[in-house]
Design a protein around this motif. Structure first.
Motif, PDB file in Angstrom:
ATOM      1  N   SER A 478      65.517  -9.305 -19.375  1.00 49.81           N
ATOM      2  CA  SER A 478      65.285  -9.284 -17.974  1.00 49.81           C
ATOM      3  C   SER A 478      63.737  -9.487 -17.588  1.00 49.81           C
ATOM      4  CB  SER A 478      65.644  -8.015 -17.292  1.00 49.81           C
ATOM      5  OG  SER A 478      64.999  -6.700 -17.659  1.00 49.81           O
ATOM      6  N   ALA A 479      62.988  -9.269 -18.695  1.00 48.56           N
ATOM      7  CA  ALA A 479      61.532  -9.547 -18.759  1.00 48.56           C
ATOM      8  C   ALA A 479      60.914  -9.741 -20.022  1.00 48.56           C
ATOM      9  CB  ALA A 479      60.899  -8.092 -18.173  1.00 48.56           C
ATOM     10  N   ALA A 480      59.840 -10.615 -19.789  1.00 51.49           N
ATOM     11  CA  ALA A 480      59.022 -11.173 -21.154  1.00 51.49           C
ATOM     12  C   ALA A 480      57.606 -10.681 -20.979  1.00 51.49           C
ATOM     13  CB  ALA A 480      59.036 -12.796 -21.335  1.00 51.49           C
ATOM     14  N   ARG A 481      56.984 -10.205 -22.022  1.00 52.43           N
ATOM     15  CA  ARG A 481      55.688  -9.602 -21.618  1.00 52.43           C
ATOM     16  C   ARG A 481      54.802  -9.936 -23.169  1.00 52.43           C
ATOM     17  NH1 ARG A 481      57.036  -9.163 -17.244  1.00 52.43           N
ATOM     18  NH2 ARG A 481      56.824  -7.569 -16.168  1.00 52.43           N
ATOM     19  N   TRP A 482      53.558 -10.542 -22.736  1.00 51.76           N
ATOM     20  CA  TRP A 482      52.724 -10.845 -24.077  1.00 51.76           C
ATOM     21  C   TRP A 482      52.307  -9.547 -24.601  1.00 51.76           C
ATOM     22  CZ3 TRP A 482      52.996 -14.058 -19.907  1.00 51.76           C
ATOM     23  CH2 TRP A 482      53.460 -15.468 -20.156  1.00 51.76           C
ATOM     24  N   ILE A 483      52.210  -9.569 -26.324  1.00 52.64           N
ATOM     25  CA  ILE A 483      51.946  -8.418 -26.816  1.00 52.64           C
ATOM     26  C   ILE A 483      50.350  -8.440 -27.305  1.00 52.64           C
ATOM     27  CG2 ILE A 483      52.549  -6.708 -28.628  1.00 52.64           C
ATOM     28  CD1 ILE A 483      55.080  -8.323 -28.845  1.00 52.64           C
ATOM     29  N   HIS A 484      49.483  -7.278 -26.687  1.00 45.94           N
ATOM     30  CA  HIS A 484      48.019  -7.348 -27.085  1.00 45.94           C
ATOM     31  C   HIS A 484      47.750  -5.970 -27.464  1.00 45.94           C
ATOM     32  CE1 HIS A 484      47.886 -11.176 -24.956  1.00 45.94           C
ATOM     33  NE2 HIS A 484      48.355 -10.564 -23.682  1.00 45.94           N
ATOM     34  N   GLY A 485      46.757  -5.913 -28.434  1.00 47.81           N
ATOM     35  CA  GLY A 485      46.436  -4.655 -29.145  1.00 47.81           C
ATOM     36  C   GLY A 485      45.882  -5.101 -30.423  1.00 47.81           C
ATOM     37  N   PRO A 486      45.526  -3.905 -31.215  1.00 49.42           N
ATOM     38  CA  PRO A 486      45.159  -4.077 -32.442  1.00 49.42           C
ATOM     39  C   PRO A 486      46.084  -4.887 -33.296  1.00 49.42           C
ATOM     40  CG  PRO A 486      44.834  -1.724 -31.711  1.00 49.42           C
ATOM     41  CD  PRO A 486      45.524  -2.543 -30.804  1.00 49.42           C
ATOM     42  N   LYS A 487      45.615  -5.580 -34.372  1.00 49.44           N
ATOM     43  CA  LYS A 487      46.682  -6.465 -35.194  1.00 49.44           C
ATOM     44  C   LYS A 487      47.522  -5.736 -35.841  1.00 49.44           C
ATOM     45  CE  LYS A 487      46.355 -10.032 -38.659  1.00 49.44           C
ATOM     46  NZ  LYS A 487      45.508 -10.734 -39.912  1.00 49.44           N
ATOM     47  N   ASP A 488      47.115  -4.439 -36.502  1.00 46.99           N
ATOM     48  CA  ASP A 488      48.152  -3.711 -37.319  1.00 46.99           C
ATOM     49  C   ASP A 488      49.150  -3.305 -36.421  1.00 46.99           C
ATOM     50  OD1 ASP A 488      46.138  -2.049 -36.000  1.00 46.99           O
ATOM     51  OD2 ASP A 488      46.471  -0.723 -37.854  1.00 46.99           O
ATOM     52  N   LYS A 489      48.822  -2.799 -35.167  1.00 47.18           N
ATOM     53  CA  LYS A 489      49.793  -2.107 -34.400  1.00 47.18           C
ATOM     54  C   LYS A 489      50.678  -3.101 -33.801  1.00 47.18           C
ATOM     55  CE  LYS A 489      48.430   2.098 -34.248  1.00 47.18           C
ATOM     56  NZ  LYS A 489      49.397   3.289 -34.685  1.00 47.18           N
ATOM     57  N   VAL A 490      50.088  -4.248 -33.490  1.00 45.25           N
ATOM     58  CA  VAL A 490      51.158  -5.641 -33.221  1.00 45.25           C
ATOM     59  C   VAL A 490      51.955  -5.799 -34.109  1.00 45.25           C
ATOM     60  CG1 VAL A 490      51.143  -7.770 -32.532  1.00 45.25           C
ATOM     61  CG2 VAL A 490      49.220  -6.461 -31.527  1.00 45.25           C
TER      62      VAL A 490
END
Length: 538
Positions: A478-490
């Motif tokens: 129902s939703a799409a979101r771009w993932i942002h954050g520290p590389k290791d956490k992503v």
């Protein structure tokens, strides 16, 4: 060749060319009369010889700005088009935007390429939902607004009530330029409050205006002869006096700063106050402005050319499978054959066959100046958000992509045509018509759109342009979101949620949530990450 396309190399300097450019968009709620006004602007600007009618039959039904088959069939605008014309020494670049709310993202990107906008309001309906949304987009970018209140020859709301609504809902001062003399069945014409001209109808109840008659103010006895009805004359004179004394005087600086809107009452269908509107654009609207960029805004007067791509349109000519990048010139004098740096890729490209637009028609552009819109034919090299420049240290900003509100799984009718479907989805996603996500778990294509009509247009275009039929079915997401954050956490998040990860057209990872609750829950569990509703185009 159409006069609108016959753009000869200019003889003036860069600053003179900038001063004589007006690049504007027309925004409105559906059915407010935007397409009719667009045609009449082109007609009064000398760009076309016959103003068509959206609801007319045969060839006349095919409006100049609505060139796509589905637009002609439904009588709506679903894609942006560009029309360039000259009038009284001023070059106008008119960007016609989709009126339907389902195409608001295309409209937003178009508004990044203009310096001003004309807001069309139906005199009977006032400010409607889509008008308000588009106005807020203009406000975000400090785009000044001229208001055209349309259909005053029909029964409508009181002019002062309409202006009060503009003032209250949009927080704008209003400065009336033209005023209706009666409305609906009592309509006797329009009066220009700035230059004291009376626009007289050709005959009662039909036709456009017959002539513009200059008078010595509203109290001139000639006005009484033209109006005829004593009661209507008294009402008009009282309204005109109140409009000029109680409303804000025209202040170009306040208008360009977004605090004031000049208001034109008229009837696009009957040609009232369209020429006045063009005169107002020439006199009030700003020439090309500074464009937001990194490390600093781009000044139009800068000698080096900088431009950005705000739209890509595939198959404007299906016979040639063309792909055109709509490009706004921000600074400098562009010349055909120039080599420009494609910022972000490190590549340079020679612009050998740039074109000027007149809706679907086109002509080779030998040169262009800030504010002009060029079409650059390419085969997938250019994308929305690209910056082209003689410089290497500049990036135009402010072109976001928005998270879709409707998610559907693509269903292909013929499994032997998967390659064509993949190409079609890729092309239309790069245009911005829809967003396409390829799931990492499985082989589904998920299409995300703002409104359901986009799905109809997408299926129609793929069938017409790529000769393959597709359908859409319910998606588990129902939703799409771009993932942002520290590389290791992503990377950790993606590894643990691989069944709900997709990639967009740029191969950026996207989290596909099954519900709003799941999205909120996931965001709480992963506080180091941001699940973005927007993504800056790069």
């Amino acid at each position: 060749m159409d006069a609108a396309l016959d753009k000869k190399p200019a003889s003036g300097g860069l600053e003179a060319e900038i001063a004589n450019r007006r690049t504007f968009a027309i925004i409105s709620h559906p059915d407010a009369g935007k397409t009719t006004l667009t045609e009449k602007i082109l007609y009064f600007g000398g760009a076309i010889r016959l103003a068509g009618q959206v609801r007319a039959r045969g060839e006349r039904r095919r409006t100049q700005s609505d060139w796509m088959a589905i637009e002609q069939q439904r009588g709506i605008s679903v894609t942006s088009s560009v029309m360039t014309f000259e009038r009284d020494g001023v070059t106008f670049n008119l960007l016609d935007t989709p009126g339907h709310e389902d195409f608001s993202e295309d409209t937003y990107r178009t508004l990044t390429a203009v310096d001003s906008a004309v807001m069309v309001i139906d005199a009977a309906k006032g400010i409607e939902a889509q008008t308000l949304k588009l106005f807020e987009v203009c406000r975000l970018r400090d785009v000044p607004i001229i208001t055209y209140i349309n259909k005053v020859d029909r029964e409508g709301r009181d002019p002062f009530e309409l202006m009060d609504e503009i003032s209250e809902k949009l927080a704008l001062d209003v400065s009336p330029v033209t005023w209706p003399v009666g409305m609906g069945t009592q309509f006797k014409g329009c009066f220009n409050l700035r230059d004291n001209t009376f626009l007289k109808p050709s005959r009662e109840g039909a036709g456009g205006f017959e002539e513009e008659i200059r008078v010595n103010g509203v109290m001139d006895p000639k006005v009484a002869e033209l109006v005829g009805d004593e009661t209507l004359l008294e009402t008009f004179r009282s309204e005109a006096d109140l409009a000029t004394s109680a409303c804000s005087p025209m202040d170009i600086e306040a208008y360009r700063e977004g605090h004031l809107t000049p208001v034109f009452f008229g009837s696009a269908l009957r040609d009232f106050c369209v020429s006045d509107l063009l005169d107002g654009l020439a006199a009030f609207a700003p020439p090309p402005r500074m464009q937001p960029a990194e490390p600093e805004p781009v000044d139009p007067a800068e000698e080096k050319v900088t431009a950005f791509v705000f739209k890509v349109q595939a198959n404007m000519d299906p016979n040639h499978r063309d792909r055109i990048a709509f490009t706004r010139i921000c600074s400098g004098r562009f010349k055909r054959g120039m080599r420009l740096n494609q910022i972000g890729t490190g590549k340079t490209m020679a612009i050998q066959a740039p074109i000027f637009f007149f809706a679907q028609d086109r002509d080779i552009a030998e040169e262009a100046y800030p504010g002009d819109i060029l079409g650059i034919p390419n085969h997938g090299t250019l994308r929305v958000g690209d910056t082209l420049s003689e410089r290497t240290d500049v990036k135009v900003t402010g072109l976001p992509r928005f998270a879709p509100e409707i998610m559907r799984r693509v269903r292909t009718g013929d499994p032997m045509k998967v390659k064509q479907v993949r190409r079609a989805l890729h092309d239309l996603s790069e245009e911005g018509l829809a967003q396409v996500f390829k799931t990492r778990f499985g082989s589904d294509w998920i299409v995300g759109v703002v409104g359901a009509l986009q799905l109809d247009v997408m299926a129609d275009r793929i069938k017409a342009e790529y000769k393959v039929e597709i359908g859409f079915e319910a998606s588990p997401y129902s939703a799409a979101r771009w993932i942002h954050g520290p590389k290791d956490k992503v990377e950790e998040f993606i590894a643990k949620n691989s069944a709900q990860i997709g990639d967009d057209n740029d191969d950026s990872p996207v989290y596909l949530a099954k519900s709003a609750w799941e999205l909120n829950y996931t965001a709480e569990r992963w506080p180091d990450l941001t699940f973005g509703q927007t993504k800056e185009l790069v």
